[in-house]
Design a protein around this motif. Structure first.
Motif, PDB file in Angstrom:
ATOM      1  N   TYR A   5       0.817  -1.218   0.000  1.00  0.00           N
ATOM      2  CA  TYR A   5       0.000   0.000   0.000  1.00  0.00           C
ATOM      3  C   TYR A   5       0.852   1.270   0.000  1.00  0.00           C
ATOM      4  O   TYR A   5       1.966   1.302   0.508  1.00  0.00           O
ATOM      5  N   THR A  11     -10.037  -2.310   7.943  1.00  0.00           N
ATOM      6  CA  THR A  11      -9.944  -2.732   6.539  1.00  0.00           C
ATOM      7  C   THR A  11     -10.682  -1.781   5.622  1.00  0.00           C
ATOM      8  O   THR A  11     -10.189  -1.466   4.536  1.00  0.00           O
ATOM      9  N   PHE A  36      -8.995   0.645   2.973  1.00  0.00           N
ATOM     10  CA  PHE A  36      -9.442   0.443   1.594  1.00  0.00           C
ATOM     11  C   PHE A  36      -9.814   1.793   0.991  1.00  0.00           C
ATOM     12  O   PHE A  36      -9.451   2.101  -0.161  1.00  0.00           O
ATOM     13  N   SER A  53     -13.065   0.390  -6.695  1.00  0.00           N
ATOM     14  CA  SER A  53     -13.784  -0.588  -5.887  1.00  0.00           C
ATOM     15  C   SER A  53     -14.110  -1.840  -6.686  1.00  0.00           C
ATOM     16  O   SER A  53     -13.884  -2.968  -6.231  1.00  0.00           O
ATOM     17  N   ASN A  62      -5.521  -3.457  -1.666  1.00  0.00           N
ATOM     18  CA  ASN A  62      -6.964  -3.444  -1.453  1.00  0.00           C
ATOM     19  C   ASN A  62      -7.596  -4.815  -1.634  1.00  0.00           C
ATOM     20  O   ASN A  62      -8.684  -5.072  -1.124  1.00  0.00           O
ATOM     21  N   ASN A 109      -7.236  -5.849   1.894  1.00  0.00           N
ATOM     22  CA  ASN A 109      -8.213  -5.158   2.735  1.00  0.00           C
ATOM     23  C   ASN A 109      -9.606  -5.752   2.575  1.00  0.00           C
ATOM     24  O   ASN A 109     -10.326  -5.976   3.555  1.00  0.00           O
ATOM     25  N   ALA A 110      -9.995  -5.984   1.324  1.00  0.00           N
ATOM     26  CA  ALA A 110     -11.325  -6.549   1.084  1.00  0.00           C
ATOM     27  C   ALA A 110     -11.418  -7.975   1.612  1.00  0.00           C
ATOM     28  O   ALA A 110     -12.444  -8.382   2.169  1.00  0.00           O
ATOM     29  N   VAL A 140     -16.544  -3.484   0.752  1.00  0.00           N
ATOM     30  CA  VAL A 140     -16.179  -2.587  -0.352  1.00  0.00           C
ATOM     31  C   VAL A 140     -17.201  -1.458  -0.471  1.00  0.00           C
ATOM     32  O   VAL A 140     -16.848  -0.312  -0.766  1.00  0.00           O
ATOM     33  N   ALA A 180     -16.431   1.176   2.126  1.00  0.00           N
ATOM     34  CA  ALA A 180     -15.222   1.901   1.714  1.00  0.00           C
ATOM     35  C   ALA A 180     -15.530   2.893   0.600  1.00  0.00           C
ATOM     36  O   ALA A 180     -15.016   4.022   0.596  1.00  0.00           O
TER      37      ALA A 180
END
Length: 575
Positions: free
Chosen positions: A57, A130, A134, A161, A334, A337-338, A367, A370
């Motif tokens: 990231y 998360t 994200f 996304s 991401n 994160n997802a 998602v 986010a």
């Protein structure tokens, strides 16, 4: 199959079936369970590389740049390094226990002093981590799409996304391949600007040490600046949860793979923060490097940092190269994160609703939240959001670590991690209470209740209180709230080789075979039940843990409850 004998149990309900998403190991990734030995087929290298791929990231660059702009070089450097030391030390025991017992952060928290329902709150805290990150990473990617491809930010947020969804659906199977193949490219592109600047403008690094940013104290060290900057950096402490979401797939440690096992666990567990701190310092340097050209306002945007960095050696294609690098980085992080968010929401909702439609469903929830944050402009409040979040996150991590490194060695808590509903109390005041009190005091400090120094160092207040309160509560409660019952499917589950048993039992509810660590004896269903079916059962009302309720006999050991007299020899602490 071991015979299970029931004593006066009620009639068992009918069996349970799951939908196709939940039944698929590839999609589900044992999201609510112990990761069985039969599924953990990856080498330590592949698991570690996949876990480290998730820290590609660029928020680290934004965080480092933001801290340097706000507090100057000296305060930023001390803040970043201080936070890194704290994160590294707290990450060691969490990584070890997760890899040893093949469980994710939520299951680890359950057995480390929080109880079965007590850890629902930490599931939300972790899920918040998360989707906040994200959103931050998606915002950085959208900035790159706007600058490089002229896509409006609002549209870019949607693109950022949607592009993640296909990768995350297939879990570890797809993510391990993607992370391994993209890692070398990402590493080369990340360090290229620093190498180029070192060759062409080496004096910039010495000039960086005099960078003042917007700090009222200039580039000199400020204790307030150190505390505030460290608070922002410490918001990343929950990243260890994403690391262990992968480390739970580590193969068993054996004499043959011992060194490689430890290298993978330490490198991909707490070791993530070594690269993370270097990236934050790199972001601080690049913010200084570009500030003269674009101003301090945009100096912490990674796309701007890398466009100017790539111009030092690839000016004609700098914008395209920077756009590609940012997109690659954000896809790598991401997707993690997802993925981790889907695990957290699965754990949270399964306990509250007693339903589990499958991990895949919660990918869309995570998602979606986010995306809403991105559209709301979360990147513009970077320091404020992360500074507040770090107070709660570090109280949680501190309470877990205190149980692992203080309570267990002192015999104040069981030596092993128990995560099954059938064996746990709903709430354990040791971890749950410690986290609530520590976070409440630190949040009060963050909002100025204890002056400006209390606000600046509020995350350290949270850590200190959590680490002190956990063993204190363990002594006061005498460990009574760790284990609700013992039924013969508890620890020790280690075989003669020191490894977790791979013996399978059939769940009498879903009629599926699972390895022994995932199973519990159930008087309500008159047999053995897997941990997920146990979690989703809403009609039993935890009758197996009620006083005076007869229980089954498994492996020759009757159910023993804390209020039913002395425990058999060899029972875990707390009885």
């Amino acid at each position: 199959m071991t015979e299970i004998v029931d004593n006066q149990a009620p009639p068992a309900p009918s069996g349970r079936t799951y939908n196709g998403w939940t039944r698929s190991d590839t999609l589900e990734d044992y999201s609510l369970r112990y990761a069985p030995k039969s599924f953990r087929r990856w080498t330590p290298y592949v698991v570690a590389t996949t876990a480290l791929g998730g820290i590609a990231y660029l928020a680290d660059f934004a965080i480092g740049g933001s801290i340097a702009v706000s507090h100057g070089f000296s305060s930023a450097a001390v803040a970043i390094l201080t936070a890194a030391v704290v994160i590294f030390l707290t990450g060691i025991p969490i990584s070890y226990y997760s890899a040893k017992y093949s469980i994710d952060m939520d299951l680890l928290t359950r057995g480390a002093g929080f109880g079965y329902l007590g850890s629902t709150l930490t599931s939300v805290i972790y899920a918040s981590f998360t989707f906040i990150f994200f959103a931050l990473e998606g915002s950085i990617m959208a900035q790159a799409l706007e600058l490089g491809l002229h896509i409006p930010l609002a549209v870019g947020y949607v693109v950022c996304s949607l592009i993640i969804l296909p990768l995350v659906v297939y879990g570890m199977t797809a993510l391990s391949k993607m992370q391994v193949w993209t890692q070398p490219i990402w590493l080369v592109l990340m360090v290229a600007p620093f190498v180029s600047i070192a060759v062409q403008e080496p004096g910039k690094f010495s000039q960086f040490t005099h960078f003042a940013g917007d700090s009222p104290t200039g580039s000199a060290i400020s204790m307030l600046g150190v505390g505030a900057g460290a608070g922002v950096a410490l918001s990343l402490i929950a990243q260890i949860g994403e690391q262990v979401d992968y480390l739970r797939f580590m193969p068993d440690k054996t004499p043959e793979n011992g060194r490689r096992w430890w290298a993978a666990v330490l490198g991909a567990g707490p070791g993530w923060v070594v690269l993370g701190a270097l990236k934050q310092l790199g972001g601080a340097f690049l913010a200084f490097y570009v500030a003269g050209s674009i101003g301090l306002g945009k100096a912490n945007e990674p796309i701007q940092q890398y466009v100017h960095g790539f111009r030092t050696f690839a000016a004609p294609v700098a914008l395209g190269l920077a756009t590609f690098f940012v997109i690659l980085s954000q896809i790598k992080i991401n997707s993690t994160n997802a993925y981790s968010g889907s695990l957290s929401w699965s754990n949270f909702f399964s306990r509250l609703t007693h339903r589990h439609p499958g991990r895949v469903v919660y990918i869309f929830l995570n998602v979606g939240i986010a995306l809403a944050l991105m559209e709301g402009g979360v990147f513009g409040f970077l320091n404020t959001v992360l500074g507040f979040y770090s107070n709660v996150a570090i109280a949680w991590i501190g309470a877990v670590v205190a149980d692992l490194v203080v309570n267990k060695p002192l015999g104040l808590s069981p030596s092993y991690i128990e995560f099954k509903r059938a064996h746990l109390h709903h709430f354990n005041p040791v971890g749950f209470g410690s986290m609530l009190l520590a976070s409440a005091v630190s949040i009060a400090a963050y909002f100025g209740a204890f002056g400006e120094y209390g606000k600046a160092y509020s995350p350290f207040v949270a850590l200190f209180l959590a680490m002190v309160l956990s063993p204190l509560f363990a002594v006061l409660t005498r460990g009574r709230y760790y284990i609700a019952r013992v039924d013969g499917l508890e620890e020790p589950l280690l075989g003669a080789d020191g490894l977790l048993s791979a013996t399978t039992l059939t769940c009498d509810v879903c009629t599926t075979d699972f390895e022994r660590p995932d199973m519990a004896a159930c008087s309500f269903h008159q047999g053995s039940v897997c941990s997920l079916c146990c979690s989703l059962e809403k009609d039993c009302h935890d009758s197996c843990k009620g006083p005076g309720t007869p229980g089954p006999v498994v492996l020759g050991m009757p159910v023993v409850r804390p209020d039913s007299g002395p425990a058999p020899a060899g029972s875990p602490p707390g009885h």
